[in-house]
Design an enzyme around this catalytic site. Sequence first.
Site, PDB file in Angstrom:
ATOM      1  N   SER A  38       4.534   2.397   8.082  1.00 52.87           N
ATOM      2  CA  SER A  38       4.191   1.275   7.206  1.00 52.87           C
ATOM      3  C   SER A  38       5.389   0.852   6.366  1.00 52.87           C
ATOM      4  O   SER A  38       6.049   1.671   5.734  1.00 52.87           O
ATOM      5  CB  SER A  38       3.046   1.670   6.273  1.00 52.87           C
ATOM      6  OG  SER A  38       1.859   1.862   6.983  1.00 52.87           O
TER       7      SER A  38
ATOM      8  N   HIS B 243       0.818  -1.220   0.000  1.00 47.80           N
ATOM      9  CA  HIS B 243       0.000   0.000   0.000  1.00 47.80           C
ATOM     10  C   HIS B 243       0.848   1.265   0.000  1.00 47.80           C
ATOM     11  O   HIS B 243       0.340   2.346  -0.311  1.00 47.80           O
ATOM     12  CB  HIS B 243      -0.986  -0.005   1.170  1.00 47.80           C
ATOM     13  CG  HIS B 243      -0.390   0.285   2.516  1.00 47.80           C
ATOM     14  ND1 HIS B 243      -0.049  -0.700   3.420  1.00 47.80           N
ATOM     15  CD2 HIS B 243      -0.072   1.457   3.115  1.00 47.80           C
ATOM     16  CE1 HIS B 243       0.435  -0.149   4.515  1.00 47.80           C
ATOM     17  NE2 HIS B 243       0.433   1.159   4.356  1.00 47.80           N
TER      18      HIS B 243
ATOM     19  N   ASP C  13       0.194  -7.591   1.450  1.00 40.66           N
ATOM     20  CA  ASP C  13       0.674  -6.211   1.606  1.00 40.66           C
ATOM     21  C   ASP C  13       2.201  -6.150   1.624  1.00 40.66           C
ATOM     22  O   ASP C  13       2.798  -5.409   2.416  1.00 40.66           O
ATOM     23  CB  ASP C  13       0.102  -5.577   2.884  1.00 40.66           C
ATOM     24  CG  ASP C  13       0.208  -4.051   2.862  1.00 40.66           C
ATOM     25  OD1 ASP C  13       0.352  -3.481   1.755  1.00 40.66           O
ATOM     26  OD2 ASP C  13       0.175  -3.437   3.937  1.00 40.66           O
TER      27      ASP C  13
END
Length: 477
Positions: free
Chosen positions: A218, A113, A143
Amino acid sequence: MIRTKSWAIFSLAMAWLMMSLQVQARNLPEFTELVEENADAVVNISTKNNQEDRSMNGMPSLPPGMEIPEGTPFDDFFKRFFGQPGQPQPPQANSLGSGFVLSEDGFILTNHHVIKDADEIVVRFSDRTELTAELLGSDERSDVALLKVDPQGLNLKAVKLGDSMDMKVGEWVLAIGSPFGFDYSATAGIVSALGRSLPSDSYVPFIQTDVAINPGNSGGPLFNLDGEVIGINSQIYSRTGGFMGLSFAIPMDVVMNVVDQIKDQGYVSRGWLGVVIQDVTRELAESFGLRKPRGALVSRVVPDSPAAKAGFEAGDIILTFDGKTVETSSDLPPIVGRTAVGQKTTVEIMRQNKRQSIAVVIEELPEDEQLAAVGQSNKMTGRFTDDRLAVEVIDLTAEQRKQAEVEGGVIVFKLESGPVAKAGIQQQDIILSLNNVKIESAEQFVEIAEALPAGKSVPVLVQRNGAAQFLAIRIPD
């Protein structure tokens, strides 16, 4: 004399307390060395999207013959607020995240992402060197994204990889990343839980921690106390958008499986069984003859799937898959997903209160696994009422069965306060089986309902909005 003795006891107690606090302080983990050794392996990742050539910063060009004359007040207005007509706009930064160097030859890991829909990916190292990265491949379901940069003579520092399977709840862990753009921020906490399944990521058994993770973390690494990466920080649970004590990391065994597939074949494939499953509650365990809730209850078998070809049925409870114990329904998808496509696997199930084994050949997970929605129709055929269950049911039309992809079943037309309502069944639900007997018509449903034993939970399979699930009905004594 008494005062002297009391003061001596107080002094000894304080000394013991101070010594205990010092011992506890010495037992707390020391992270400074870990951060110093690994900070250079953590990178900042930003992406850019090259916007289309538009005349007025996103506004479409005027039609031919409608151009604004130069030097007019309107021309100055449009130039001031929208830029030069026909002039392409520069690339815009679109996302900011973290990553880490997997190997010294330039392989870098981050989240899918973070780089999704990027036209350009820029990796910035701790010495502020910036390199453009090539996207080798990414996997939305896990992911995970694998990047490659040309080291260009740089001496890249790579992380050490750990075994996420060895992690235990309560262990200390450390995260390094760029929350809100603050580069190389270190936060620490403990492992809160293992094997967490999230609604949007059923194929990843996440590591749950209480490490402070925020937007920008992230894709960054999660270290154990040995300085080994055991996960990639991926998600947080938050009602505010910021950290609330629930952070989730992708285990490195899952990550490296994705990396190996991207390197070998350029994409990621997963095993597919083809069943819709649910947890076994205490009431359902009783109704299926289990001593305690365990396993994954099959509520639907997808037509023409590996499970259908192997003979799986709705109502089967999967206890083990390929020798691995399935305690809850969330255990099954990651196990199946990691199974090689084409592999023949033995599955142990409970069916009709008896254990048995089924051999199934695993196929590749389809890109888009869809379940048909339940069709609605006012046309009624057979219509019957069961007073003991306090429910009125009707037969499905041929069109409804086609739309719902069911062969039998009845629609719940009306229900009052009673066993069916207490079980959670709603109007317009399709009842497919009752007490492990497949329902063919409304008349048959009433016949089976009349024979149900009192004081015992029995399973009922219902389909709602295209999704099938088992519920437990208990008829009062």
